[in-house]
Design a protein around this motif. Structure first.
Motif, PDB file in Angstrom:
ATOM      1  N   GLU A 462       0.825  -1.211   0.000  1.00 22.14           N
ATOM      2  CA  GLU A 462       0.000   0.000   0.000  1.00 22.14           C
ATOM      3  C   GLU A 462       0.857   1.258   0.000  1.00 22.14           C
ATOM      4  OE1 GLU A 462      -2.527  -0.639   3.365  1.00 22.14           O
ATOM      5  OE2 GLU A 462      -3.969  -1.864   2.241  1.00 22.14           O
ATOM      6  N   GLU A 463       1.981   1.220   0.710  1.00 21.07           N
ATOM      7  CA  GLU A 463       2.860   2.392   0.756  1.00 21.07           C
ATOM      8  C   GLU A 463       3.580   2.624  -0.565  1.00 21.07           C
ATOM      9  OE1 GLU A 463       5.478   2.472   4.083  1.00 21.07           O
ATOM     10  OE2 GLU A 463       3.870   2.198   5.557  1.00 21.07           O
ATOM     11  N   SER A 464       3.609   1.599  -1.431  1.00 21.23           N
ATOM     12  CA  SER A 464       4.264   1.770  -2.732  1.00 21.23           C
ATOM     13  C   SER A 464       3.479   2.695  -3.646  1.00 21.23           C
ATOM     14  CB  SER A 464       4.432   0.414  -3.423  1.00 21.23           C
ATOM     15  OG  SER A 464       3.181  -0.064  -3.918  1.00 21.23           O
ATOM     16  N   GLY A 465       2.184   2.863  -3.363  1.00 17.83           N
ATOM     17  CA  GLY A 465       1.334   3.689  -4.205  1.00 17.83           C
ATOM     18  C   GLY A 465       0.791   2.978  -5.420  1.00 17.83           C
ATOM     19  N   LEU A 466       1.162   1.718  -5.636  1.00 14.06           N
ATOM     20  CA  LEU A 466       0.668   0.960  -6.774  1.00 14.06           C
ATOM     21  C   LEU A 466      -0.672   0.304  -6.448  1.00 14.06           C
ATOM     22  CD1 LEU A 466       3.956  -0.838  -7.912  1.00 14.06           C
ATOM     23  CD2 LEU A 466       2.921   1.201  -8.921  1.00 14.06           C
ATOM     24  N   GLU A 467      -1.437   0.002  -7.483  1.00 13.48           N
ATOM     25  CA  GLU A 467      -2.693  -0.727  -7.304  1.00 13.48           C
ATOM     26  C   GLU A 467      -2.392  -2.092  -6.689  1.00 13.48           C
ATOM     27  OE1 GLU A 467      -6.408  -2.556  -9.969  1.00 13.48           O
ATOM     28  OE2 GLU A 467      -4.690  -1.606 -10.943  1.00 13.48           O
ATOM     29  N   LEU A 468      -3.201  -2.489  -5.731  1.00 13.41           N
ATOM     30  CA  LEU A 468      -3.009  -3.770  -5.049  1.00 13.41           C
ATOM     31  C   LEU A 468      -4.245  -4.634  -5.231  1.00 13.41           C
ATOM     32  CD1 LEU A 468      -1.351  -5.613  -3.167  1.00 13.41           C
ATOM     33  CD2 LEU A 468      -2.448  -4.464  -1.229  1.00 13.41           C
ATOM     34  N   LYS A 469      -4.042  -5.854  -5.736  1.00 11.88           N
ATOM     35  CA  LYS A 469      -5.133  -6.805  -5.913  1.00 11.88           C
ATOM     36  C   LYS A 469      -4.901  -7.996  -5.000  1.00 11.88           C
ATOM     37  CE  LYS A 469      -6.115  -5.601 -10.739  1.00 11.88           C
ATOM     38  NZ  LYS A 469      -6.336  -6.121 -12.120  1.00 11.88           N
ATOM     39  N   ASP A 470      -5.977  -8.520  -4.448  1.00 10.41           N
ATOM     40  CA  ASP A 470      -5.887  -9.677  -3.562  1.00 10.41           C
ATOM     41  C   ASP A 470      -5.991 -10.970  -4.362  1.00 10.41           C
ATOM     42  OD1 ASP A 470      -5.554  -8.425  -1.048  1.00 10.41           O
ATOM     43  OD2 ASP A 470      -7.665  -7.890  -1.025  1.00 10.41           O
ATOM     44  N   ASP A 471      -5.247 -11.960  -3.907  1.00  5.47           N
ATOM     45  CA  ASP A 471      -5.243 -13.283  -4.531  1.00  5.47           C
ATOM     46  C   ASP A 471      -5.407 -14.334  -3.430  1.00  5.47           C
ATOM     47  OD1 ASP A 471      -4.833 -15.489  -6.218  1.00  5.47           O
ATOM     48  OD2 ASP A 471      -2.657 -15.388  -5.981  1.00  5.47           O
ATOM     49  N   PRO A 472      -6.625 -14.488  -2.892  1.00  5.29           N
ATOM     50  CA  PRO A 472      -6.829 -15.444  -1.798  1.00  5.29           C
ATOM     51  C   PRO A 472      -6.514 -16.866  -2.238  1.00  5.29           C
ATOM     52  CG  PRO A 472      -8.726 -13.979  -2.059  1.00  5.29           C
ATOM     53  CD  PRO A 472      -7.865 -13.790  -3.258  1.00  5.29           C
ATOM     54  N   GLY A 473      -5.764 -17.586  -1.405  1.00  4.67           N
ATOM     55  CA  GLY A 473      -5.432 -18.966  -1.711  1.00  4.67           C
ATOM     56  C   GLY A 473      -4.250 -19.139  -2.628  1.00  4.67           C
ATOM     57  N   GLY A 474      -3.642 -18.032  -3.108  1.00  2.00           N
ATOM     58  CA  GLY A 474      -2.553 -18.133  -4.069  1.00  2.00           C
ATOM     59  C   GLY A 474      -1.167 -18.160  -3.460  1.00  2.00           C
ATOM     60  N   ALA A 475      -1.080 -18.181  -2.125  1.00  5.77           N
ATOM     61  CA  ALA A 475       0.225 -18.153  -1.458  1.00  5.77           C
ATOM     62  C   ALA A 475       0.965 -19.469  -1.639  1.00  5.77           C
ATOM     63  CB  ALA A 475       0.036 -17.856   0.032  1.00  5.77           C
ATOM     64  N   ALA A 476       2.282 -19.425  -1.407  1.00  3.88           N
ATOM     65  CA  ALA A 476       3.053 -20.657  -1.300  1.00  3.88           C
ATOM     66  C   ALA A 476       2.629 -21.382  -0.029  1.00  3.88           C
ATOM     67  CB  ALA A 476       4.548 -20.339  -1.266  1.00  3.88           C
ATOM     68  N   PHE A 477       2.929 -22.667   0.070  1.00  5.71           N
ATOM     69  CA  PHE A 477       2.438 -23.429   1.216  1.00  5.71           C
ATOM     70  C   PHE A 477       3.024 -22.931   2.533  1.00  5.71           C
ATOM     71  CE2 PHE A 477       6.342 -25.702   0.241  1.00  5.71           C
ATOM     72  CZ  PHE A 477       6.828 -26.087   1.476  1.00  5.71           C
ATOM     73  N   TYR A 478       4.159 -22.211   2.458  1.00  5.19           N
ATOM     74  CA  TYR A 478       4.848 -21.810   3.680  1.00  5.19           C
ATOM     75  C   TYR A 478       4.655 -20.341   4.041  1.00  5.19           C
ATOM     76  CZ  TYR A 478       8.092 -20.602  -0.075  1.00  5.19           C
ATOM     77  OH  TYR A 478       8.633 -20.123  -1.244  1.00  5.19           O
ATOM     78  N   GLY A 479       4.038 -19.523   3.155  1.00  7.30           N
ATOM     79  CA  GLY A 479       3.893 -18.125   3.504  1.00  7.30           C
ATOM     80  C   GLY A 479       3.286 -17.291   2.390  1.00  7.30           C
ATOM     81  N   PRO A 480       2.803 -16.081   2.724  1.00  9.29           N
ATOM     82  CA  PRO A 480       2.200 -15.192   1.729  1.00  9.29           C
ATOM     83  C   PRO A 480       3.252 -14.533   0.859  1.00  9.29           C
ATOM     84  CG  PRO A 480       2.306 -14.092   3.853  1.00  9.29           C
ATOM     85  CD  PRO A 480       2.797 -15.507   4.081  1.00  9.29           C
ATOM     86  N   LYS A 481       2.796 -13.928  -0.243  1.00  7.42           N
ATOM     87  CA  LYS A 481       3.753 -13.295  -1.149  1.00  7.42           C
ATOM     88  C   LYS A 481       3.122 -12.103  -1.854  1.00  7.42           C
ATOM     89  CE  LYS A 481       2.734 -16.144  -5.235  1.00  7.42           C
ATOM     90  NZ  LYS A 481       3.280 -17.052  -6.260  1.00  7.42           N
ATOM     91  N   ILE A 482       3.999 -11.185  -2.265  1.00  6.53           N
ATOM     92  CA  ILE A 482       3.641 -10.111  -3.188  1.00  6.53           C
ATOM     93  C   ILE A 482       4.264 -10.462  -4.530  1.00  6.53           C
ATOM     94  CG2 ILE A 482       4.095  -7.723  -3.855  1.00  6.53           C
ATOM     95  CD1 ILE A 482       3.998  -6.918  -0.984  1.00  6.53           C
ATOM     96  N   SER A 483       3.500 -10.352  -5.584  1.00  9.40           N
ATOM     97  CA  SER A 483       4.070 -10.503  -6.920  1.00  9.40           C
ATOM     98  C   SER A 483       3.865  -9.207  -7.687  1.00  9.40           C
ATOM     99  CB  SER A 483       3.432 -11.682  -7.672  1.00  9.40           C
ATOM    100  OG  SER A 483       2.044 -11.506  -7.789  1.00  9.40           O
ATOM    101  N   VAL A 484       4.876  -8.827  -8.452  1.00 15.39           N
ATOM    102  CA  VAL A 484       4.802  -7.633  -9.277  1.00 15.39           C
ATOM    103  C   VAL A 484       4.303  -8.035 -10.658  1.00 15.39           C
ATOM    104  CG1 VAL A 484       6.083  -5.726 -10.303  1.00 15.39           C
ATOM    105  CG2 VAL A 484       6.687  -6.552  -8.013  1.00 15.39           C
TER     106      VAL A 484
END
Length: 654
Positions: A462-484
């Protein structure tokens, strides 16, 4: 039922008559508003409202509207196929990105002429204006009505547990069948098992086109029968469809597989196996430039380079937790000295061993390890695609070990670093996707850790100022991620860099550091792949630039073109000056005529051509020709060299 209902429409409460449909409430014309969202659920316009319902319109040009349009068009496709090929058995027909498909079990593969016949019949059905009518049925009734459709019967048996792509057919609730009805007589024209929703009628389909055919295993398993899949596209207007078809034409011109061969960058020798590319000298130059750039940037950012082997004992992936989850995506194990080994599909477990090799202090954190590590993944042959989906890839992989207190700041600086690098490679339009866990059992670890990690990623995004979309269930098995997600020159979106938080592997490997108070603490691990893989990123760049790389990445940056053989030594002296500044230059001393040499350089997409004749030699100059065709005559040699060197240093596009 009361004589009137109170519903919420456009944020305000309205009173409507009992029995009012969503379509009547929205006063839809069937061409713009094609469905409704009732209490958050997509419904047909024929859905009868209940007291207290909240009703929102779904327009045909929205994401939901396009999905409904394409799903409805898939039904028209299936109806046309069964009318023309009565023996065809139905598979599934979902909407997909930019289009739809339907699978059929037929005796012979479809021929291009068959597609023309099918599309013609589809247009007749659309023009007829058949209505889509939803009808709830029991499981047993559905089996009776679809007794001649073995694949539909199988889906009914899978009710509540069908794969995601089959959710258009069945779900956990009551089954429904959609009837296509003649608008004049009300007679049944065709029917299909489907959850819906659909357009009010086939006439609400403004534009569609069948694209191609292909084979597809039933439910994606090679153990099942192979069906024939017909792909199509459908849009809210003919203009929008024409734009999309033009985009496809442009994408075909930019196909990195075609350009890779034309520009002599890489190839896929069948002797090596599917998804295993080799890079030719010119492709190797681009890779080296990419790697050199990243080594410099990472060194400046405080990363430390490591190296790890290509194979390891299988037990390492048991410890990391990967083996139980990703065994199918790994190459099969092999035995050495009575021990099972595997080629590595990822680098992170080995980096954990480097961290664990000796005691660590909080003073060393954040510890940023990076490696150009080649990994191997057993991608199914059906999804291997040029450089963008390979089985052997080199990742610009890094793992950052830090304290929880450092985590937020590290993520923010990582994201800024990632975006800076992508901009240097000529990409400028981005949005972010936050992939999180859902309620399924494919995730491990403490939910509290997940919540903390997710919040840290969300805040940085959010602080990056870019549009942020949610991807529920798309994380790796060990943790969440941001993808550009980055847009290329023709507007397509590519998932590139990823930043993943991991509280689990440090615990599984018992990683520790000594805190300031002398206690032993577990670090947080951040996974970061900036290119994703060098192969895939290079494929994206080939298509983004259509092979016309900016000077700093171009395999050949300058070609000297003599007007006559007598001018070759002069240009060779110019080339020597350029090479002294690290410029990649060739002099075309072939027997070809000058115009042919220019065409060859343009075909090779060389950024600069330096031409020389008698006047240039007399004046100590060259004629400066750009890739665009623009030309400057009589440019002094030193000025020409300075301009090229400056353009390469500043990574400009010409």
């Amino acid at each position: 039922m009361s004589a009137e209902l109170r519903i919420t429409l456009a944020g305000a409460e309205r009173v409507v008559a009992a029995g009012t449909t969503a379509g009547d409430a929205l006063e839809a014309d069937g061409r713009t508003v094609i469905a409704a969202r009732v209490n958050g659920e997509l419904r047909d316009l024929a859905h009868v409202l209940a007291d207290g319902d909240v009703v929102e319109p779904v327009e045909i040009g929205s994401d939901d509207g396009r999905a409904i349009l394409r799903h409805s068009t898939a039904h028209v496709l299936a109806q046309a196929v069964q009318e023309l090929f009565p023996e065809a058995k139905l598979g599934i027909g979902p909407p997909v990105e930019n289009g739809f498909y339907y699978d059929f079990d037929v005796k012979q593969p479809f021929h291009p002429d068959d597609l023309k016949r099918i599309e013609k019949r589809m247009r007749e059905i659309v023009k007829q204006g058949q209505t889509f009518a939803r009808r709830p049925v029991s499981d047993e009734q559905a089996r009776r009505e679809l007794a001649a459709e073995p694949y539909k019967l199988e889906l009914i048996g899978l009710k509540g547990g069908a794969a995601e792509e089959e959710s258009v057919e069945v779900g956990a609730g009551q089954l429904t069948i959609y009837d296509n009805l003649d608008p004049k007589t009300g007679e049944l024209c065709w029917k299909d098992l489907c959850r819906g929703p659909h357009l009010p009628s086939t006439r609400a389909i403004p534009a569609f086109k069948l694209m191609r055919t292909g084979g597809a295993y039933w439910r994606g398993s090679e153990k099942n029968p192979q069906l024939q899949r017909i792909y199509g596209t459908a849009w809210e207007s003919r203009e929008r469809q024409d734009e999309y078809l033009h985009l496809l034409e442009e994408a075909e011109k930019r196909d990195h597989r075609k350009l890779g061969a034309e520009l002599d960058l890489f190839s896929f020798p069948p002797e090596l196996g599917s998804g295993l590319p080799v890079f030719h000298p010119k492709g190797g130059i681009i890779r080296k430039e990419m790697e050199d750039y990243m080594r410099r940037r990472q060194a400046e950012a405080g990363y430390e380079f490591v190296n790890t082997p290509h194979i390891t004992k299988s037990q390492l992936f048991e410890t990391s937790g990967h083996l139980p989850w990703y065994a199918d995506d790994m190459f099969p194990p092999f035995e050495l000295d009575g021990t099972e080994y595997r080629v590595k599909p990822m680098n992170c477990p080995m980096h954990n061993l480097i961290f664990r090799a000796r005691g660590r202090s909080y003073r060393e954190l954040p510890l940023r390890l990076c490696e150009f590590g080649t990994v191997y993944r057993y991608e199914k042959s059906g999804v291997v695609h040029g450089l963008t989906r390979v089985r052997g890839m080199t990742q610009d992989d890094s793992h950052i070990y830090c304290t929880k207190e450092q985590m937020g700041g590290e993520i923010k600086s990582l994201l800024a670093f990632v975006l800076s690098v992508l901009r240097d490679f000529g990409l400028s339009e981005f949005y972010l996707e936050l992939s999180t866990r859902d309620d399924s059992d494919k995730f491990i670890g403490d939910p509290a850790d997940w919540a903390e990690a997710t919040e840290a990623l969300r805040q940085a995004a959010e602080e990056s100022g870019l549009e942020l979309k949610d991807d529920p269930g798309g994380a790796a098995f060990y943790g969440p991620k941001i993808s550009v997600q980055a847009k290329d020159a023709i507007g397509r979106t590519w998932q590139l860099s990823t930043i993943q938080l991991d509280f689990n592997q440090p615990k599984r490997f018992e990683l520790e550091y000594q805190a300031a108070d002398g206690s032993r603490q577990t670090p947080v691990m951040i996974h970061r792949a900036l290119f994703g893989s060098i192969e895939r990123f290079l494929g994206v760049l080939v298509e983004h630039y259509a092979g016309a790389f900016p000077p700093w990445l171009a395999p050949v940056q300058v070609v000297g073109i003599p007007i006559a053989d007598a001018h070759v030594p002069y240009l060779q002296d110019v080339a020597k000056k350029l090479r002294e500044h690290g410029i990649r230059v060739e002099v075309d001393a072939s027997d070809d005529r000058m115009q042919k040499k220019i065409r060859n350089a343009q075909k090779a997409k060389v950024p600069y051509m330096l031409l020389a004749g008698d006047e240039d030699m007399a004046g100590g100059a060259v004629s400066f020709r750009y890739r665009s065709g623009q030309q400057k005559n009589g440019v002094p040699i030193d000025a020409a060299v300075a301009e090229i060197v400056d353009a390469v240093a500043r990574r400009v596009q010409v």
